[in-house]
Design a protein around this motif. Structure first.
Motif: not given
Length: 283
Positions: A114-137
Motif C-alpha cells: 500500500r502507498e505510505s501514508a507518511a511519505n508520498p515517495d514510499a510504498v509500505e510492504v506488509r508481511v504479517e508483523r513486518e513493515r518495510l518501506n520502499v522508496l520510489v521515484r
C-alpha cells in the motif's frame, strides 16, 4: 573536371551518410530512450509488487531482470556496472532470506502493498508483523507534461543498497568457510559475529536483522547474550513475537533462556546484565 565531380559526389555521399546516421539516432535512439521510462509500471504499488515477486524467487537471473526493469533510471544512468548489479543482487537475496526466516518460504502470499501514508515517495510492504518501506521515484523525464507517471524503485529503507557491499563481503566469507569447513563452522562464525557486534554502530534494523536468526536457534552458543541484546529492539512487533515464542516453548528452550526472554519482554533485565551482554544503545 572529372576528378572534381567525383570529389563532389563523394562529399555529397558523406554528408548523406551523416544525415542518415543522425536521423537514425533521432528516430531509433530517441525512441529507445523513451521506451525505457515508458516500460515502467504506472502505479507505485505495482512497481513494488513486481520487485518483491522477483525477490521471492531468490534467483540471480530474476534479480537482474528486476534491476533492469524496475530500478530507478537515474541510479542506473549514474552508475551501471557489474559491481552495482551485484550489490542489488545481494540486497535482494538478504530481503528474501530475512522474510523466509521469519515468515516462511511462502512469505509472498502473505504480502500486502500500500502507498505510505507518511511519505508520498514510499510504498509500505506488509508481511504479517513486518513493515518495510520502499522508496520510489517517477521515471517520466522532466519537461514531459501530460504523461502518466511511471514508477521505479530507488531503495528499500530497511535494506539500503549502501549496505550491499558489506553484505557481499560477509556472504563471501561465509561461503568460503562453508566450503572449507562445512555448515557447522559457518554457523559458529555467524553466532560469534552476532554476539560480538558493535551495537553502538548499529541501526535498529541492523540489530534486528542480526539477532533474529540466533533467536530462532536454541542450540546457538550465543543465544543468551543475543536475547539480552534484543533489549534495544524489544518493542518491535517481530522481535516481541519471537521472544514470546521462546517464553512459550518449553521443549526447545531451557528455563534460563525462557526466563531471560521474559525479562526482556517485561523490561526488567538488570543493568549489569545488559552491560555484560554488550548492550550500549538504548535509543
Amino acid at each position: 573536371m572529372e576528378i572534381s565531380i567525383e570529389r563532389r559526389h563523394l562529399a555529397i555521399g558523406a554528408v548523406s551518410l551523416v544525415l542518415l546516421a543522425g536521423a537514425g539516432w533521432f528516430l531509433f535512439g530517441r525512441d529507445t530512450s523513451v521506451a525505457r521510462w515508458k516500460s515502467y509500471p504506472t502505479s507505485k504499488e505495482e512497481a513494488v509488487r513486481q520487485l518483491f515477486e522477483h525477490i521471492a524467487t531468490d534467483d540471480n537471473g530474476k534479480f537482474d531482470d528486476a534491476y533492469r526493469a524496475l530500478i530507478d533510471l537515474e541510479i542506473k544512468q549514474n552508475v551501471d556496472t557489474d559491481q552495482q548489479r551485484g550489490v542489488f543482487r545481494q540486497v535482494f537475496h538478504e530481503v528474501d532470506k530475512y522474510l523466509k526466516g521469519e515468515f516462511g518460504s511462502d512469505w509472498l502470499t502473505k504480502m500486502n502493498v500500500r502507498e505510505s501514508a507518511a511519505n508520498p515517495d514510499a510504498v509500505e510492504v506488509r508481511v504479517e508483523r513486518e513493515r518495510l518501506n520502499v522508496l520510489v521515484r517517477n521515471q517520466v523525464p522532466a519537461g514531459k507534461t501530460g504523461e502518466t507517471p511511471r514508477w521505479g524503485v530507488v531503495d528499500i529503507a530497511e535494506f539500503p543498497r549502501a549496505e550491499g557491499g558489506a553484505l557481499q563481503q560477509s556472504a563471501a566469507i561465509g561461503g568460503m568457510l562453508r566450503g572449507v569447513a562445512g555448515e557447522g563452522a559457518e554457523r559458529n562464525l555467524n553466532a560469534i559475529t552476532a554476539a560480538g557486534a558493535n551495537m553502538a554502530r548499529e541501526t535498529k534494523m541492523q540489530t534486528k536483522r542480526r539477532v533474529l536468526p540466533i533467536l530462532r536457534d536454541p542450540s546457538s552458543p550465543a543465544i543468551k547474550r543475543v536475547i539480552l541484546q534484543s533489549w534495544v529492539v524489544r518493542t518491535d512487533p517481530v522481535i516481541r513475537y519471537r521472544l514470546e515464542q521462546i517464553v512459550a516453548d518449553e521443549v526447545r528452550y531451557n528455563p534460563e533462556l525462557r526466563a531471560t526472554a521474559k525479562a526482556v519482554l517485561d523490561g526488567s533485565v538488570p543493568e549489569e546484565d545488559l552491560v555484560a551482554a554488550g548492550v550500549t544503545n538504548t535509543w
